[in-house]
Design a protein around this motif. Structure first.
Motif, PDB file in Angstrom:
ATOM      1  N   VAL A  27       0.854  -1.174   0.000  1.00 12.40           N
ATOM      2  CA  VAL A  27       0.000   0.000   0.000  1.00 12.40           C
ATOM      3  C   VAL A  27       0.895   1.229   0.000  1.00 12.40           C
ATOM      4  CG1 VAL A  27      -0.236  -0.092   2.541  1.00 12.40           C
ATOM      5  CG2 VAL A  27      -1.847   1.262   1.182  1.00 12.40           C
ATOM      6  N   VAL A  28       0.550   2.197  -0.824  1.00 13.64           N
ATOM      7  CA  VAL A  28       1.296   3.452  -0.920  1.00 13.64           C
ATOM      8  C   VAL A  28       0.388   4.572  -0.446  1.00 13.64           C
ATOM      9  CG1 VAL A  28       2.489   5.059  -2.457  1.00 13.64           C
ATOM     10  CG2 VAL A  28       2.661   2.584  -2.852  1.00 13.64           C
ATOM     11  N   ASP A  29       0.852   5.337   0.524  1.00 14.33           N
ATOM     12  CA  ASP A  29       0.057   6.428   1.084  1.00 14.33           C
ATOM     13  C   ASP A  29       0.290   7.727   0.327  1.00 14.33           C
ATOM     14  OD1 ASP A  29      -0.773   4.664   3.026  1.00 14.33           O
ATOM     15  OD2 ASP A  29       0.632   5.397   4.546  1.00 14.33           O
ATOM     16  N   ARG A  30      -0.722   8.557   0.326  1.00 13.19           N
ATOM     17  CA  ARG A  30      -0.536   9.932  -0.142  1.00 13.19           C
ATOM     18  C   ARG A  30       0.028  10.732   1.029  1.00 13.19           C
ATOM     19  NH1 ARG A  30      -5.120  13.839  -3.018  1.00 13.19           N
ATOM     20  NH2 ARG A  30      -3.650  14.942  -4.378  1.00 13.19           N
ATOM     21  N   ASP A  53      -4.784   8.973 -15.259  1.00 13.62           N
ATOM     22  CA  ASP A  53      -5.968   8.468 -14.584  1.00 13.62           C
ATOM     23  C   ASP A  53      -5.905   6.945 -14.556  1.00 13.62           C
ATOM     24  OD1 ASP A  53      -7.007  11.005 -14.197  1.00 13.62           O
ATOM     25  OD2 ASP A  53      -8.105  10.981 -16.103  1.00 13.62           O
ATOM     26  N   TRP A  54      -5.640   6.402 -13.394  1.00 11.18           N
ATOM     27  CA  TRP A  54      -5.548   4.953 -13.255  1.00 11.18           C
ATOM     28  C   TRP A  54      -6.904   4.373 -12.887  1.00 11.18           C
ATOM     29  CZ3 TRP A  54      -1.173   2.555 -14.615  1.00 11.18           C
ATOM     30  CH2 TRP A  54       0.025   3.277 -14.594  1.00 11.18           C
ATOM     31  N   ALA A  55      -7.168   3.184 -13.367  1.00 15.98           N
ATOM     32  CA  ALA A  55      -8.336   2.401 -12.950  1.00 15.98           C
ATOM     33  C   ALA A  55      -7.823   1.170 -12.217  1.00 15.98           C
ATOM     34  CB  ALA A  55      -9.164   1.980 -14.164  1.00 15.98           C
ATOM     35  N   SER A  56      -8.618   0.658 -11.293  1.00 16.77           N
ATOM     36  CA  SER A  56      -8.226  -0.546 -10.581  1.00 16.77           C
ATOM     37  C   SER A  56      -7.935  -1.667 -11.566  1.00 16.77           C
ATOM     38  CB  SER A  56      -9.333  -0.990  -9.620  1.00 16.77           C
ATOM     39  OG  SER A  56      -9.069  -0.550  -8.307  1.00 16.77           O
ATOM     40  N   PHE A  57      -6.837  -2.346 -11.325  1.00 16.17           N
ATOM     41  CA  PHE A  57      -6.376  -3.495 -12.108  1.00 16.17           C
ATOM     42  C   PHE A  57      -5.747  -3.098 -13.437  1.00 16.17           C
ATOM     43  CE2 PHE A  57      -9.843  -4.816  -9.351  1.00 16.17           C
ATOM     44  CZ  PHE A  57      -9.172  -5.721  -8.546  1.00 16.17           C
ATOM     45  N   GLY A 100       2.782  -6.057 -12.451  1.00 14.79           N
ATOM     46  CA  GLY A 100       1.600  -6.338 -11.643  1.00 14.79           C
ATOM     47  C   GLY A 100       0.444  -5.429 -11.990  1.00 14.79           C
ATOM     48  N   TYR A 101      -0.247  -4.964 -10.946  1.00 14.15           N
ATOM     49  CA  TYR A 101      -1.475  -4.198 -11.107  1.00 14.15           C
ATOM     50  C   TYR A 101      -1.494  -3.007 -10.151  1.00 14.15           C
ATOM     51  CZ  TYR A 101      -3.200  -8.709 -12.960  1.00 14.15           C
ATOM     52  OH  TYR A 101      -3.355  -9.894 -13.649  1.00 14.15           O
ATOM     53  N   VAL A 102      -2.118  -1.927 -10.589  1.00 16.71           N
ATOM     54  CA  VAL A 102      -2.512  -0.845  -9.697  1.00 16.71           C
ATOM     55  C   VAL A 102      -3.927  -1.162  -9.218  1.00 16.71           C
ATOM     56  CG1 VAL A 102      -3.082   1.610  -9.510  1.00 16.71           C
ATOM     57  CG2 VAL A 102      -1.088   0.888 -10.825  1.00 16.71           C
ATOM     58  N   VAL A 103      -4.148  -1.109  -7.899  1.00 19.59           N
ATOM     59  CA  VAL A 103      -5.440  -1.477  -7.325  1.00 19.59           C
ATOM     60  C   VAL A 103      -5.896  -0.369  -6.377  1.00 19.59           C
ATOM     61  CG1 VAL A 103      -6.739  -3.280  -6.131  1.00 19.59           C
ATOM     62  CG2 VAL A 103      -4.704  -3.898  -7.435  1.00 19.59           C
ATOM     63  N   PHE A 104      -7.176  -0.057  -6.408  1.00 20.33           N
ATOM     64  CA  PHE A 104      -7.799   0.956  -5.549  1.00 20.33           C
ATOM     65  C   PHE A 104      -7.134   2.325  -5.643  1.00 20.33           C
ATOM     66  CE2 PHE A 104      -8.206  -2.894  -2.521  1.00 20.33           C
ATOM     67  CZ  PHE A 104      -9.234  -3.433  -3.265  1.00 20.33           C
ATOM     68  N   PRO A 105      -6.824   2.813  -6.839  1.00 23.97           N
ATOM     69  CA  PRO A 105      -6.247   4.163  -6.906  1.00 23.97           C
ATOM     70  C   PRO A 105      -7.279   5.192  -6.459  1.00 23.97           C
ATOM     71  CG  PRO A 105      -6.908   3.424  -9.098  1.00 23.97           C
ATOM     72  CD  PRO A 105      -7.106   2.255  -8.181  1.00 23.97           C
ATOM     73  N   ASN A 106      -6.862   6.102  -5.611  1.00 26.91           N
ATOM     74  CA  ASN A 106      -7.789   7.106  -5.083  1.00 26.91           C
ATOM     75  C   ASN A 106      -7.166   8.492  -5.212  1.00 26.91           C
ATOM     76  OD1 ASN A 106      -9.660   8.654  -3.768  1.00 26.91           O
ATOM     77  ND2 ASN A 106      -9.421   7.677  -1.775  1.00 26.91           N
ATOM     78  N   PRO A 107      -7.458   9.186  -6.311  1.00 28.79           N
ATOM     79  CA  PRO A 107      -6.878  10.521  -6.506  1.00 28.79           C
ATOM     80  C   PRO A 107      -7.348  11.530  -5.471  1.00 28.79           C
ATOM     81  CG  PRO A 107      -8.548  10.056  -8.181  1.00 28.79           C
ATOM     82  CD  PRO A 107      -8.317   8.774  -7.438  1.00 28.79           C
ATOM     83  N   GLY A 108      -8.442  11.218  -4.780  1.00 26.73           N
ATOM     84  CA  GLY A 108      -8.948  12.130  -3.760  1.00 26.73           C
ATOM     85  C   GLY A 108      -8.529  11.775  -2.353  1.00 26.73           C
ATOM     86  N   ALA A 109      -7.594  10.844  -2.196  1.00 28.35           N
ATOM     87  CA  ALA A 109      -7.146  10.449  -0.861  1.00 28.35           C
ATOM     88  C   ALA A 109      -6.561  11.643  -0.114  1.00 28.35           C
ATOM     89  CB  ALA A 109      -6.106   9.344  -0.965  1.00 28.35           C
ATOM     90  N   LEU A 110      -6.829  11.711   1.168  1.00 27.39           N
ATOM     91  CA  LEU A 110      -6.252  12.767   1.995  1.00 27.39           C
ATOM     92  C   LEU A 110      -4.817  12.401   2.366  1.00 27.39           C
ATOM     93  CD1 LEU A 110      -9.287  13.415   4.387  1.00 27.39           C
ATOM     94  CD2 LEU A 110      -8.580  14.774   2.396  1.00 27.39           C
ATOM     95  N   PRO A 111      -3.977  13.375   2.616  1.00 28.76           N
ATOM     96  CA  PRO A 111      -2.614  13.068   3.064  1.00 28.76           C
ATOM     97  C   PRO A 111      -2.637  12.169   4.304  1.00 28.76           C
ATOM     98  CG  PRO A 111      -2.791  15.377   2.477  1.00 28.76           C
ATOM     99  CD  PRO A 111      -4.181  14.826   2.424  1.00 28.76           C
ATOM    100  N   GLY A 112      -1.794  11.133   4.279  1.00 26.53           N
ATOM    101  CA  GLY A 112      -1.759  10.172   5.370  1.00 26.53           C
ATOM    102  C   GLY A 112      -2.660   8.980   5.161  1.00 26.53           C
ATOM    103  N   GLN A 113      -3.454   8.996   4.093  1.00 21.33           N
ATOM    104  CA  GLN A 113      -4.351   7.887   3.798  1.00 21.33           C
ATOM    105  C   GLN A 113      -3.848   7.089   2.599  1.00 21.33           C
ATOM    106  OE1 GLN A 113      -8.332   9.415   3.342  1.00 21.33           O
ATOM    107  NE2 GLN A 113      -8.587   9.756   5.532  1.00 21.33           N
ATOM    108  N   GLU A 114      -4.478   5.915   2.403  1.00 19.17           N
ATOM    109  CA  GLU A 114      -4.091   5.035   1.304  1.00 19.17           C
ATOM    110  C   GLU A 114      -4.314   5.733  -0.042  1.00 19.17           C
ATOM    111  OE1 GLU A 114      -6.695   1.469   2.599  1.00 19.17           O
ATOM    112  OE2 GLU A 114      -6.931   3.230   3.873  1.00 19.17           O
ATOM    113  N   TRP A 115      -3.277   5.788  -0.851  1.00 18.87           N
ATOM    114  CA  TRP A 115      -3.335   6.430  -2.170  1.00 18.87           C
ATOM    115  C   TRP A 115      -3.634   5.374  -3.236  1.00 18.87           C
ATOM    116  CZ3 TRP A 115       1.452   9.097  -4.836  1.00 18.87           C
ATOM    117  CH2 TRP A 115       0.993   9.970  -5.838  1.00 18.87           C
TER     118      TRP A 115
END
Length: 318
Positions: free
Chosen positions: A252-255, A265-269, A293-308
């Motif tokens: 998991v990579v955090d923002r 613009d990434w989409a899951s998988f 591999g795959y990019v999974v659950f990308p969230n461009p709106g993630a807050l700092p400190g949360q899962e990106w």
């Protein structure tokens, strides 16, 4: 304004006169994910009208699990209900009160189907629990049953490795001196993890993008298939899907800053190759995949400190 006193929770239960499995189906654990709510209300109407009957066991439906988030049309009320889920002696946030109602209800059942949707475009997928193990993080002994049910929900993509990956992220946050809630391993525990800890089987079905008009139909089919697979209805047990694709999360990579950006613009998988740049931190440091591999659950709106975003690799699990 919506408050604890102005909102209510609702569960609708149906029981056969013959003993059998005890299923619970949740919708709108996150308030901006209404595909499960629509599908649940459709199935309730079919049971009430006599179109669908129970031949054994029982089923409980919760159309809106988080009424505050649902009323606000947003992911959460005061906090994410699907993280750090457990009864709380001194509830403070709205979701604490929901947890104190929901956790005992989950414990009364032996199977859970939790219906969700996701941010970006992509195909529906099922989140599996761990394989059988005697470890301390998430010991489990019913993976064969759980996987058999997952194969019959009607979707062909499967993801596992959630809590292991989250725990590794927690270890990294702690090593970096982060002291927020997401630096607690228990913050990775949601509805399915709690259900497994009570001895049940549990699946999260991500039915599609939030606004995908096909998502409620995916949720509906999964409910009907689950009830048939567990023998609650007289419908034939569904055949397992074929041509499956399984992905295991491993990082998991955090923002870390509001200025962190994806390079596209990434989409899951979406597939990525080793060395391919996924995003960049605000200081210009690039974030690249360490393997194919795959990019999974990308969230461009993630807050700092949360899962990106998460990274996954191919798995033979399903």
């Amino acid at each position: 304004m919506n408050t604890l006193e102005s909102l209510h929770v609702q569960s609708v239960s149906f029981s056969s006169l013959k003993s059998g499995g005890r299923l619970i189906v949740l919708g709108a654990v996150h308030g901006n994910e209404n595909c499960g709510t629509l599908a649940i209300r459709r199935v309730i109407a079919e049971i009430e009208s006599g179109q669908l009957g129970l031949v054994s066991g029982s089923v409980t439906f919760v159309p809106v699990t988080n009424p505050l988030a649902y009323a606000r049309h947003q992911r959460m009320g005061d906090r994410n209900l699907n993280r750090n889920l457990a009864p709380i002696d001194t509830p403070i946030e709205f979701e604490d009160h929901i947890a104190n109602w929901l956790c005992p209800l989950l414990a009364q059942h032996d199977a859970l189907l939790d219906l969700h949707s996701f941010h970006t475009a992509g195909e529906p997928f099922v989140m599996l629990g761990p394989e059988d193990n005697h470890g301390t993080l998430e010991p489990f002994a019913r993976s064969v049953e759980e996987t058999a049910l997952a194969l019959r929900l009607g979707v062909s993509r499967f993801v596992d490795g959630w809590l292991d990956t989250y725990a590794a992220g927690v270890a990294r946050r702690l090593a970096a001196g982060v002291s927020t809630g997401e630096a607690d391993v228990h913050y990775g525990v949601g509805t399915t993890e709690y259900m497994r800890a009570q001895g049940g089987i549990a699946l999260t079905l991500e039915c599609g993008q939030h606004d995908d008009p096909a998502a409620p139909a995916v949720a509906y089919r999964a409910i009907r298939n689950t009830m048939a697979q567990l023998g609650l209805t007289a419908e034939a047990r569904p055949a397992p899907v074929s041509n499956t694709e399984a992905v295991r999360l491993y990082q998991v990579v955090d923002r870390v800053h509001a200025g962190d950006r994806f390079v596209r613009d990434w989409a899951s998988f979406d597939r990525v190759h080793a060395g391919e740049v996924i995003g960049a931190y605000h200081d210009g440091t690039q974030v690249a995949a360490d393997r194919d591999g795959y990019v999974v659950f990308p969230n461009p709106g993630a807050l700092p400190g949360q899962e990106w975003f998460y990274l996954g690799t191919s798995s033979a699990r399903a």
